[in-house]
Design an enzyme around this catalytic site. Structure first.
Site, PDB file in Angstrom:
ATOM      1  N   HIS A 167      -0.824  -0.689   1.543  1.00  0.00           N
ATOM      2  CA  HIS A 167      -1.859  -0.416   2.539  1.00  0.00           C
ATOM      3  C   HIS A 167      -3.040  -1.356   2.284  1.00  0.00           C
ATOM      4  O   HIS A 167      -3.228  -1.840   1.158  1.00  0.00           O
ATOM      5  CB  HIS A 167      -2.330   1.040   2.439  1.00  0.00           C
ATOM      6  CG  HIS A 167      -1.305   2.033   2.857  1.00  0.00           C
ATOM      7  ND1 HIS A 167      -1.635   3.339   3.139  1.00  0.00           N
ATOM      8  CD2 HIS A 167       0.038   1.931   3.038  1.00  0.00           C
ATOM      9  CE1 HIS A 167      -0.545   4.001   3.487  1.00  0.00           C
ATOM     10  NE2 HIS A 167       0.489   3.170   3.421  1.00  0.00           N
ATOM     11  N   GLU A 214      -6.188  -0.813   1.916  1.00  0.00           N
ATOM     12  CA  GLU A 214      -7.109  -0.375   0.864  1.00  0.00           C
ATOM     13  C   GLU A 214      -6.553  -0.652  -0.530  1.00  0.00           C
ATOM     14  O   GLU A 214      -7.286  -1.104  -1.412  1.00  0.00           O
ATOM     15  CB  GLU A 214      -7.406   1.133   1.011  1.00  0.00           C
ATOM     16  CG  GLU A 214      -8.105   1.503   2.307  1.00  0.00           C
ATOM     17  CD  GLU A 214      -7.149   1.874   3.438  1.00  0.00           C
ATOM     18  OE1 GLU A 214      -7.600   2.525   4.387  1.00  0.00           O
ATOM     19  OE2 GLU A 214      -5.942   1.511   3.369  1.00  0.00           O
ATOM     20  N   CYS A 237      -5.752   7.062   3.974  1.00  0.00           N
ATOM     21  CA  CYS A 237      -4.774   8.131   3.772  1.00  0.00           C
ATOM     22  C   CYS A 237      -5.023   8.760   2.395  1.00  0.00           C
ATOM     23  O   CYS A 237      -5.813   8.227   1.603  1.00  0.00           O
ATOM     24  CB  CYS A 237      -3.358   7.559   3.860  1.00  0.00           C
ATOM     25  SG  CYS A 237      -2.889   6.536   2.437  1.00  0.00           S
ATOM     26  N   CYS A 244      -4.676   6.269  -0.491  1.00  0.00           N
ATOM     27  CA  CYS A 244      -5.761   5.292  -0.575  1.00  0.00           C
ATOM     28  C   CYS A 244      -7.072   5.945  -1.001  1.00  0.00           C
ATOM     29  O   CYS A 244      -7.836   5.366  -1.773  1.00  0.00           O
ATOM     30  CB  CYS A 244      -5.907   4.565   0.757  1.00  0.00           C
ATOM     31  SG  CYS A 244      -4.481   3.508   1.116  1.00  0.00           S
TER      32      CYS A 244
END
Length: 157
Positions: free
Chosen positions: A53, A55, A83, A86
């Site tokens: 992801h 992040e 999420c 993250c």
């Protein structure tokens, strides 16, 4: 333009770059003081790594750039509310502030397989010290989902 908008726009531009490369519509920028230490887009498909992801990718890059795993004093600008994975990584890295644009519900409405627990709820349940600023340039961030939806090579996860 305020500081949050300046760095969120950087994350948005990076996300557009990623969308054009066939990646998912998420980007993140990490800033310490006035210095950008990472600005990346999601690389899940490129890396064949569901944890790639934006992040997570940004945290990894910032840690390498600053030669530390302690990102105290840093702010992460994420085009979408992080999420749970993250958010946890931000907490463990001791990032001081999360600033996000679109909400988890916006990603979910686009078809992404999201867990619906908000950052504010995770902060409360976990007792995290992270400051959270949501909705910064939300419409521009939501437009990333629309741009991505129009791509021939789009893929959900």
């Amino acid at each position: 333009m305020n500081t949050h908008e300046k760095y969120m726009r950087m994350a948005i531009r990076k996300t557009i770059e990623g969308i054009r490369k066939g990646q998912s519509p998420f980007g993140a920028c990490i800033v310490k003081g006035n210095r950008v230490v990472a600005c990346v887009h999601n690389t899940v498909w490129k890396a064949t790594d569901i944890t790639a992801h934006a992040e997570i990718h940004a945290i990894r890059q910032a840690c390498r750039t600053l030669n530390t795993i302690d990102l105290s004093g840093c702010t992460i600008y994420s085009t979408c509310e992080p999420c749970p994975m993250c958010f946890s990584a931000c907490h463990w890295a001791r990032i001081s502030t999360i600033v996000f644009g679109a909400r988890i519900s916006d990603a979910q409405a686009t078809g992404f397989h999201e867990l619906t627990i908000s950052n504010r709820r995770m902060k409360t349940l976990g007792g995290s010290a992270i400051a959270i600023v949501g909705g910064v340039l939300r419409e521009e961030a939501r437009n990333l989902f629309r741009l991505w939806s129009g791509q021939r090579r789009r893929r959900l996860y």
